[in-house]
Write a protein that holds these residues in place. Structure first.
Motif, short mmCIF file in Angstrom:
data_model
loop_
_atom_site.label_atom_id
_atom_site.label_comp_id
_atom_site.label_asym_id
_atom_site.label_seq_id
_atom_site.Cartn_x
_atom_site.Cartn_y
_atom_site.Cartn_z
N THR A 124 3.50 5.54 -5.79
CA THR A 124 3.40 5.49 -7.25
C THR A 124 2.30 6.43 -7.75
OG1 THR A 124 4.06 3.18 -7.15
CG2 THR A 124 3.11 3.93 -9.22
N ALA A 125 1.16 6.40 -7.08
CA ALA A 125 0.05 7.28 -7.48
C ALA A 125 0.46 8.75 -7.33
CB ALA A 125 -1.18 6.97 -6.64
N MET A 179 1.99 1.63 -3.49
CA MET A 179 0.87 2.05 -4.35
C MET A 179 0.63 3.55 -4.21
SD MET A 179 -2.96 0.45 -4.35
CE MET A 179 -4.18 0.87 -5.60
N GLU A 223 -7.95 -0.16 10.00
CA GLU A 223 -7.82 1.28 10.23
C GLU A 223 -6.36 1.71 10.49
OE1 GLU A 223 -10.72 2.64 13.19
OE2 GLU A 223 -9.00 3.52 14.19
N VAL A 225 -12.76 7.17 -1.62
CA VAL A 225 -13.28 5.79 -1.65
C VAL A 225 -12.12 4.78 -1.73
CG1 VAL A 225 -14.70 4.16 -2.94
CG2 VAL A 225 -15.49 6.50 -2.64
N GLN A 226 -11.04 5.15 -2.43
CA GLN A 226 -9.88 4.25 -2.49
C GLN A 226 -9.24 4.12 -1.10
OE1 GLN A 226 -8.96 2.21 -4.90
NE2 GLN A 226 -7.45 1.42 -3.45
N ALA A 239 -13.03 8.40 8.36
CA ALA A 239 -12.43 7.39 7.49
C ALA A 239 -11.78 8.04 6.28
CB ALA A 239 -13.50 6.40 7.04
N ARG A 297 -8.72 0.79 3.87
CA ARG A 297 -9.09 0.61 5.28
C ARG A 297 -9.79 -0.73 5.49
NH1 ARG A 297 -10.54 5.28 9.13
NH2 ARG A 297 -11.83 4.38 10.74
N VAL A 298 -10.67 -1.07 4.53
CA VAL A 298 -11.38 -2.36 4.61
C VAL A 298 -10.36 -3.50 4.48
CG1 VAL A 298 -12.99 -3.87 3.37
CG2 VAL A 298 -13.59 -1.48 3.81
N THR A 299 -9.40 -3.31 3.59
CA THR A 299 -8.45 -4.40 3.30
C THR A 299 -7.45 -4.60 4.44
OG1 THR A 299 -8.60 -3.83 0.96
CG2 THR A 299 -6.77 -5.23 1.61
N PRO A 355 -4.18 7.18 -11.24
CA PRO A 355 -3.27 7.11 -12.38
C PRO A 355 -2.73 5.70 -12.65
CG PRO A 355 -2.09 7.95 -10.48
CD PRO A 355 -3.50 7.72 -10.04
N PRO A 363 -8.23 9.07 -4.01
CA PRO A 363 -9.66 9.36 -3.80
C PRO A 363 -10.13 8.79 -2.45
CG PRO A 363 -9.29 8.41 -5.98
CD PRO A 363 -8.00 8.28 -5.23
N VAL A 369 -1.65 -5.73 -2.18
CA VAL A 369 -2.10 -5.22 -0.87
C VAL A 369 -2.86 -6.31 -0.12
CG1 VAL A 369 -3.62 -3.54 0.26
CG2 VAL A 369 -2.16 -2.80 -1.63
N HIS A 392 -10.90 4.32 1.62
CA HIS A 392 -11.83 3.45 2.36
C HIS A 392 -11.58 1.98 2.01
CE1 HIS A 392 -14.81 7.08 2.53
NE2 HIS A 392 -13.77 7.22 3.33
N LEU A 393 -11.30 1.74 0.72
CA LEU A 393 -11.01 0.36 0.31
C LEU A 393 -9.76 -0.16 1.02
CD1 LEU A 393 -11.77 0.55 -3.52
CD2 LEU A 393 -12.80 -1.05 -1.91
N ARG A 444 -1.80 -4.17 -8.06
CA ARG A 444 -1.46 -3.55 -6.78
C ARG A 444 -2.48 -3.91 -5.70
NH1 ARG A 444 2.80 -0.21 -6.79
NH2 ARG A 444 3.66 0.23 -8.83
N LEU A 471 0.83 -1.21 0.00
CA LEU A 471 0.00 0.00 0.00
C LEU A 471 0.87 1.26 0.00
CD1 LEU A 471 -2.78 1.29 0.10
CD2 LEU A 471 -2.75 1.07 2.60
#
Lengths: 229, 236
Positions: free
Chosen positions: A10-11, A7, A80, A69-70, A229, A75-77, B78, A67, B91, A72-73, B87, A4
């Protein structure tokens, strides 16, 4: 969690947001070293102090790049705690690159001179420079986290936190400040790096102050992120 | 996954979205969450998935691996679909081959090298679905999963739900399109005024979509209701 962190870094780079604070850092350094050569420890002390708001801004930009929502994703994965820890680690990694550039730049541009007189030797000056930039990095990442969208929930509150923290960091760090403990000790560190350099006790005290400040701010960030969140 | 006296609101002065919710989704079960728009279905799903924390009460027995398909996939990133899913797999510590397998199954293979931002809404939704199942979830939370999907992909949702429950996972899915008929045996939670009312599986029903003259719509609805049919919606 390292996936993460990668990720998010990179973003941050691919999205183009990484370039803006880096350019700002180079402009600040250009102004700082443009007027002539500085002593190693003294130059690095001031460099670390002025980079503090830039590092905070960079950290906020990195944490806001994803974003909602990303986030949040994630966090789910991962849960927290690991989600927000990964964000801080990504901000630290990006800040390390900026700090390394800030330390290398004056040697490339001829803004740094070798020590003279009672100034600390080159190796000690470099070590003190690393120390000062690490203090700025910890404080910058902590402030940037507190200003990120997940906490402030809006552009204006985020900018307000960032600007207030950055300005107070300078103003309350001045000599004779009424509440120096409210801000990270970057100005005191810059002062300590002038002339003959700080004593070991000063380094220890300033480090403890900076670590306590960053820890308190990160604890506040973690507490706020429990509900946001 | 169990909600124990869960209360939730978005701010101290805001109205309660959930008041004392106490329900459970048992392993191997499918739960369909029903309710009108804005009633709090997505909020409940986010509490179940672990995005939100209850203001009061707690969520217990949440499995270690949770897959969540948000209502809108965050396409503003992106990455290409392939890079994003690779990715996401890293994760989740899911095997790398899971990306190609799920892409193939969901019809994503031709779009794997397309940037997320350039994907159509339905294709982006498929990426959202894929990321949630890359690692077999113990709890799969689907927020309006049929939204934006074409007819061919819509049938995949009940298939995936069946596979997750067959493997012992629980599935929680919101539905306002009347697709519940595609999930036979599903328990229903109806959310209204902050309270959840749980009911057993519906009878073996199917959804029949009919088209009538606009002027005859009211009369047709009334007649069908009188004959004991459930009207899921009128549009057009």
């Amino acid at each position: 969690m390292s996936a993460l962190v990668a990720m998010r870094l990179t973003a941050f780079v691919r999205g183009g947001r990484a370039a803006v604070p880096l350019i700002a850092a180079l402009v600040v350094l250009g102004v700082l070293y443009g007027g002539g050569q500085a002593g190693v420890a003294e130059g690095y002390g001031v460099s670390a102090a002025v980079l503090f708001p830039v590092l905070a801004w960079q950290s906020k930009l990195l944490l806001d790049a994803e974003p909602d929502v990303q986030r949040h994703l994630a966090r789910v994965t991962l849960g927290e705690r690991r989600e927000w820890t990964a964000g801080l680690l990504a901000a630290l990694a990006a800040g390390l690159v900026t700090a390394a550039i800030a330390m290398a730049a004056p040697w490339v541009t001829g803004g740094m001179r070798t020590p003279r007189g009672a100034e600390p030797p080159l190796a000690v000056g470099l070590a003190l420079g690393v120390w000062a930039h690490l203090l700025a990095l910890a404080a910058g990442v902590a402030l940037g986290a507190l200003a990120c969208r997940a906490v402030t929930r809006g552009v204006l509150p985020g900018v307000a936190v960032l600007v207030t923290g950055g300005v107070l960091g300078i103003v309350l760090g001045l000599r004779g400040s009424i509440a120096p403990w409210l801000v990270p000790p970057l100005m005191p560190a810059a002062r300590a790096l002038t002339d003959t350099g700080p004593t070991a006790a000063e380094v220890g005290l300033l480090t403890a102050h900076a670590v306590a400040w960053a820890a308190a701010v990160i604890a506040g960030y973690a507490w706020l992120r429990r509900r946001r969140a | 996954m169990r909600l124990e006296d869960v209360w939730f609101r978005y701010g101290r002065r805001a109205d309660w979205v959930l008041r004392g919710a106490a329900v459970a989704a048992e392993p191997g079960s499918t739960v369909v969450l029903l309710g009108r728009n804005g009633v709090g279905k997505s909020t409940l799903l986010q509490l179940a998935a672990g995005v939100l924390r209850p203001v009061r009460g707690r969520v217990t027995d949440r499995p270690a691996v949770v897959g969540w398909v948000p209502e809108r996939f965050p396409a503003g990133q992106p990455f290409t679909a392939r890079q994003y899913l690779a990715r996401a797999a890293a994760v989740r510590r899911a095997p790398a081959h899971a990306v190609a397998a799920w892409a193939e199954r969901l019809g994503l293979t031709p779009y794997l090298d397309t940037r997320l931002a350039a994907l159509s809404k339905g294709t982006a939704q498929k990426v959202g679905l894929a990321q949630a199942v890359l690692a077999p979830p113990g709890l799969l939370v689907l927020d309006e999963p049929w939204e934006g999907l074409d007819a061919g992909a819509r049938v995949l949702v009940p298939e995936i739900v069946a596979e997750v429950t067959a493997a012992g996972g629980a599935v929680l899915v919101s539905d306002h399109r009347g697709e519940i008929a595609a999930l036979p045996g599903a328990t229903r939670w109806t959310l209204a005024d902050g309270e959840i009312h749980a009911s057993g599986p519906a009878a073996d029903t199917v959804v029949v979509e009919i088209g009538v003259e606009r002027a005859a719509a009211g009369e047709t609805v009334a007649r069908l209701r009188a004959e004991g049919h459930t009207i899921l919606g009128v549009r057009g």
